[in-house]
Design an enzyme around this catalytic site. Structure first.
Site, short mmCIF file in Angstrom:
data_model
loop_
_atom_site.label_atom_id
_atom_site.label_comp_id
_atom_site.label_asym_id
_atom_site.label_seq_id
_atom_site.Cartn_x
_atom_site.Cartn_y
_atom_site.Cartn_z
N GLU A 89 0.83 -1.20 0.00
CA GLU A 89 0.00 0.00 0.00
C GLU A 89 0.87 1.24 0.00
O GLU A 89 2.01 1.22 0.47
CB GLU A 89 -0.88 0.03 1.26
CG GLU A 89 -1.87 -1.10 1.30
CD GLU A 89 -2.86 -0.95 2.44
OE1 GLU A 89 -2.96 0.15 3.02
OE2 GLU A 89 -3.52 -1.95 2.74
N ARG A 121 -2.53 8.94 11.96
CA ARG A 121 -3.37 7.77 11.96
C ARG A 121 -4.61 8.02 12.81
O ARG A 121 -4.50 8.56 13.90
CB ARG A 121 -2.57 6.64 12.57
CG ARG A 121 -3.31 5.33 12.66
CD ARG A 121 -2.30 4.32 13.05
NE ARG A 121 -2.82 2.99 13.17
CZ ARG A 121 -2.03 1.94 13.35
NH1 ARG A 121 -0.73 2.12 13.45
NH2 ARG A 121 -2.53 0.75 13.45
N ARG A 129 -3.54 7.57 17.58
CA ARG A 129 -2.74 6.36 17.79
C ARG A 129 -2.50 6.12 19.28
O ARG A 129 -2.27 5.00 19.70
CB ARG A 129 -1.42 6.58 17.06
CG ARG A 129 -0.57 5.40 16.90
CD ARG A 129 0.46 5.80 15.87
NE ARG A 129 1.56 4.88 15.78
CZ ARG A 129 2.52 5.02 14.89
NH1 ARG A 129 2.50 6.03 14.06
NH2 ARG A 129 3.51 4.18 14.83
N PHE A 153 -7.46 2.04 5.69
CA PHE A 153 -6.68 0.84 5.37
C PHE A 153 -7.06 -0.39 6.19
O PHE A 153 -6.55 -1.46 5.94
CB PHE A 153 -5.17 1.10 5.43
CG PHE A 153 -4.67 1.75 6.70
CD1 PHE A 153 -4.68 1.07 7.89
CD2 PHE A 153 -4.18 3.05 6.66
CE1 PHE A 153 -4.20 1.67 9.04
CE2 PHE A 153 -3.70 3.67 7.81
CZ PHE A 153 -3.71 2.97 9.01
N LYS A 155 7.13 -1.75 6.98
CA LYS A 155 7.25 -0.50 6.24
C LYS A 155 8.59 -0.42 5.51
O LYS A 155 9.59 -0.96 5.97
CB LYS A 155 7.08 0.70 7.17
CG LYS A 155 8.11 0.77 8.26
CD LYS A 155 7.78 1.88 9.25
CE LYS A 155 8.67 1.78 10.47
NZ LYS A 155 8.30 2.67 11.55
N GLU A 175 -5.37 6.81 7.52
CA GLU A 175 -4.41 7.91 7.69
C GLU A 175 -5.04 9.17 7.08
O GLU A 175 -5.52 9.14 5.95
CB GLU A 175 -3.11 7.55 6.96
CG GLU A 175 -1.98 8.53 7.17
CD GLU A 175 -1.09 8.18 8.37
OE1 GLU A 175 -1.42 7.26 9.14
OE2 GLU A 175 -0.06 8.87 8.54
N LYS A 231 2.21 4.53 1.50
CA LYS A 231 2.33 4.97 2.89
C LYS A 231 2.15 6.48 2.93
O LYS A 231 2.98 7.23 2.44
CB LYS A 231 3.68 4.57 3.48
CG LYS A 231 3.78 4.85 4.96
CD LYS A 231 5.05 4.25 5.54
CE LYS A 231 5.07 4.31 7.06
NZ LYS A 231 4.96 5.66 7.59
N ARG A 274 3.79 -5.25 17.27
CA ARG A 274 4.31 -5.37 15.90
C ARG A 274 4.83 -6.77 15.69
O ARG A 274 5.64 -7.27 16.47
CB ARG A 274 5.36 -4.31 15.61
CG ARG A 274 6.52 -4.23 16.55
CD ARG A 274 7.51 -3.16 16.15
NE ARG A 274 7.28 -1.93 16.90
CZ ARG A 274 7.04 -0.75 16.34
NH1 ARG A 274 6.96 -0.61 15.05
NH2 ARG A 274 6.87 0.32 17.09
P1 AMP Z 1 5.70 4.61 11.22
O1 AMP Z 1 4.95 5.73 11.89
O2 AMP Z 1 6.77 5.09 10.31
O3 AMP Z 1 6.11 3.53 12.17
O4 AMP Z 1 4.69 3.89 10.22
C1 AMP Z 1 3.45 3.38 10.65
C2 AMP Z 1 2.37 4.40 10.38
O5 AMP Z 1 2.21 4.64 9.00
C3 AMP Z 1 0.99 3.95 10.79
O6 AMP Z 1 0.80 4.12 12.18
C4 AMP Z 1 0.10 4.86 10.00
O7 AMP Z 1 -0.10 6.06 10.72
C5 AMP Z 1 0.93 5.21 8.78
N1 AMP Z 1 0.40 4.74 7.49
C6 AMP Z 1 0.38 5.47 6.35
N2 AMP Z 1 -0.14 4.77 5.34
C7 AMP Z 1 -0.49 3.55 5.83
C8 AMP Z 1 -1.07 2.38 5.25
N3 AMP Z 1 -1.41 2.31 3.97
N4 AMP Z 1 -1.26 1.32 6.07
C9 AMP Z 1 -0.91 1.37 7.37
N5 AMP Z 1 -0.36 2.45 7.96
C10 AMP Z 1 -0.14 3.54 7.21
#
Ligand code: AMP
Length: 602
Positions: A268, A275, A290, A359, A440, A319, A270, A434
């Site tokens: 997907e 969130r 979150r 999502f 990611k 998001e 990002k 997790r």
């Molecule tokens: P990170 O904050 O870098 O750990 O990445 C996780 C966060 O990416 C999630 O908590 C979401 O807020 C965000 N996010 C953005 N796009 C997506 C997606 N398609 N699926 C899941 N999370 C997403």
């Protein structure tokens, strides 16, 4: 049962503060929990979390250091200056008040013993106070507590409203301690072998965490356990209005490793916003962050859009990010985050409208969907969401190979997105943890452009949203290709123009409209082309690769990320604008900055 005194708690907190291992810490906390009844354990847990109710209820005690210092001053008679001096030495208001009480030597002259109930009640009252005169009342309530406390008690009372008791007790420690408290009730506990004890504790702990994952209120969970035992948790289910704990993403360094781990998977886009978890129960809609804060009031347009969904009860996740209607592009995170505010909500909502990319779905019409594999949840989500201006589904693709994943990743980066999120098609929704169900992949470096560019306007878009009155929404601008004597598109600009500049632009541009000029090279089609005559100065965050633009096409195209107009450069002719070659040089020279410096989110 005799009412629990706050001194008992302060003494345990003191022991916990001085332990040398986490094991000792959980043991002491479990011992304290054992001494409580169901109301007391709940209160202690909230206070440990620096609150008087679960986070999602939004009852903040609402104290900063300044107010606490006022409270100390009122209770002890020391001046603000004296308190501040002591604070700058110690760095902890708890120790400051402890010392001030010693100096005041009120030591043992208490008339009344301070109960947990009284401490909690006062903090609760503080959390309900807002508006005019509220600060005075809060200070009074705090000073009252200091006045009837020992030094030890005062130390923790000062720390509680800052949400930092400094004991290092987080949610996992609280859950461990509750598990130990129950385990010790086992028959023959003392005679069991260590390994048996460990297994029992672990099982209990898993049950507690499972309940907590779908019901983010450890206070209430502990109350249920006190009342009905661990089996009482069987009835704890996901329910609208109470947030679940969100799942989290793992990180792997490359497409190859992601495929090695997941095989065929979903990828997907990002999105770089924030969130949100949305709960709908008929027309009662709540939005949680979150961290489970209730942020419903911040997003009126999302509430309205969710009301239109046909489903009666649901929990969906996505998001949200601010969208620039003029350029059809997303704003950077620094702009989106401005929507997370308590005041001027409507004004900012107009200025920076949001789009929501959904999502996941974890609950629908009374059914918990968390155990279903992702591919089924996604199907359900697709079946109940009708996309509109505000609500969309996240862009998703099912892929089989590292090559496909890499291609999707490059595509998203060139569109200015943060990266991609790979998802295990068969994984349940793993709340609160997790576990490689989401992985990611972000780009690791980002350019940092110090210089501005002088670019030529080659077209414009008519205004949308708040710009309708101007007939001008965004500009299409180009760099100059000196060798070929052409103007090659490099950016769409919708930001940075004051009303005055907008007016001038509209006036000047409407006079030079043209049916495409052969010297203009652009795959993007604006509403109107204009003769390449006007030069403007532009600042941007960085130069990125982009197939959308025609500048340096032989290098897949270069574009500006988050461009904004600074001013007219009437002193420059279009042939004196920044050249394609200069753009290429700037691209290769721009400083590379680790992305972690940016994009750090809540
Ligand atoms: P990170 O904050 O870098 O750990 O990445 C996780 C966060 O990416 C999630 O908590 C979401 O807020 C965000 N996010 C953005 N796009 C997506 C997606 N398609 N699926 C899941 N999370 C997403």
């Amino acid at each position: 049962m005799i009412k629990m005194l706050f001194i008992t708690i302060a003494e345990y907190f003191d022991k916990i503060e001085n332990v040398s291992s986490r094991l000792e810490m959980t043991d002491y906390l479990a011992e304290l929990f054992e001494k409580t009844n169901k109301e007391e354990i709940k209160k202690i847990i909230y206070l440990l979390q620096g609150q008087v109710a679960p986070t999602f209820e939004g009852k903040e005690i609402g104290f900063g250091e300044k107010l606490i210092a006022e409270g100390i001053s009122k209770a002890t008679g020391f001046t603000r200056k004296e308190i501040e001096e002591s604070f700058s030495k110690k760095g902890d208001l708890g120790e400051v008040v402890e010392e001030m009480l010693i100096k005041k030597s009120q030591g043992s002259l208490f008339t009344k013993e301070l109960t947990l109930k009284k401490v909690f009640e006062n903090f609760e009252k503080m959390s309900l106070r807002e508006g005019i005169g509220s600060q005075e009342t809060k200070i009074k309530l705090l000073a009252e507590l200091f006045n009837s406390s020992t030094q030890k008690e005062a130390k923790y009372i000062a720390r509680i409203p800052l949400g930092n008791i400094r004991l290092g007790v987080g949610d996992p420690t609280i859950m461990d301690s509750i598990a130990i408290m129950i385990a010790k009730q086992e028959k023959n506990w003392l005679k069991l072998k260590e390994e048996e004890k460990r297994k029992i504790k672990q099982k209990l702990r898993e049950k507690i965490e499972k309940a907590y994952n779908v019901y983010s209120d450890l206070g209430e969970i502990s109350e249920i356990i006190k009342e009905k035992g661990i089996n009482g948790l069987k009835k704890v289910e996901i329910k609208t209005g109470t947030p679940i704990r969100p799942t989290a993403a793992e990180r792997l360094p490359s497409a190859k490793e992601i495929i090695k781990k997941l095989g065929k998977c979903a990828v997907e886009a990002k999105y770089d916003g924030f969130r949100i978890l949305i709960s709908k129960d008929d027309n009662e809609i709540k939005i949680f962050s979150r961290q489970s804060e209730n942020i419903t009031k911040m997003f009126p347009e999302i509430i309205e859009a969710v009301k239109q969904l046909k489903s009666k009860k649901l929990f969906i996740e996505g998001e949200a990010l601010a969208f620039n209607e003029e350029t059809n592009e997303y704003y950077p995170f620094q702009i989106t985050i401005q929507r997370k505010r308590k005041y001027d909500v409507e004004k900012k909502a107009k200025e920076y409208p949001l789009q929501l990319f959904l999502f996941d779905i974890v609950y629908l019409e009374g059914k918990n969907l968390m155990e279903k594999p992702f591919k089924e949840r996604r199907k359900i989500l697709e079946s109940i969401i009708k996309e509109n201006e505000i609500i969309k589904l996240s862009e998703m693709k099912i892929i089989n190979s590292a090559k496909e994943l890499e291609k999707f990743f490059e595509e998203k980066i060139s569109q200015g997105l943060e990266g991609i999120m790979a998802k295990d098609l068969d994984a349940p929704y793993i709340a609160g943890a997790r576990k490689f169900s989401w992985i990611k992949l972000k780009r690791s470096y980002k350019g940092n452009l110090d210089d501005t560019l002088d670019l030529v306007i080659i077209g414009y878009y008519t205004g949308k949203g708040k710009r309708t009155q101007f007939g001008l929404g965004a500009l299409l601008v180009a760099a100059y290709n000196k060798e070929k004597d052409l103007f090659e598109s490099i950016a769409k600009i919708g930001t940075g123009m004051t009303e005055e500049i907008l007016k001038e632009l509209e006036e000047r541009l409407s006079k030079i409209k043209t049916i495409k000029n052969v010297r203009i090279i652009s795959e993007l089609k604006p509403d109107y082309w204009v003769e390449p005559k006007i030069v403007i100065e532009v600042r941007a965050d960085e130069i990125t690769k982009s197939p959308l633009h025609s500048c340096a096409k032989e290098e897949t195209g270069l574009a500006l990320r988050f461009p904004r107009m600074i001013k007219f450069r009437n002193d420059k002719k279009p042939e004196q604008a920044t050249t394609t070659n200069e753009v290429k040089q700037m691209y290769s020279k721009q400083k590379k900055v680790s992305v972690e410096l940016f994009g750090q989110k809540e």
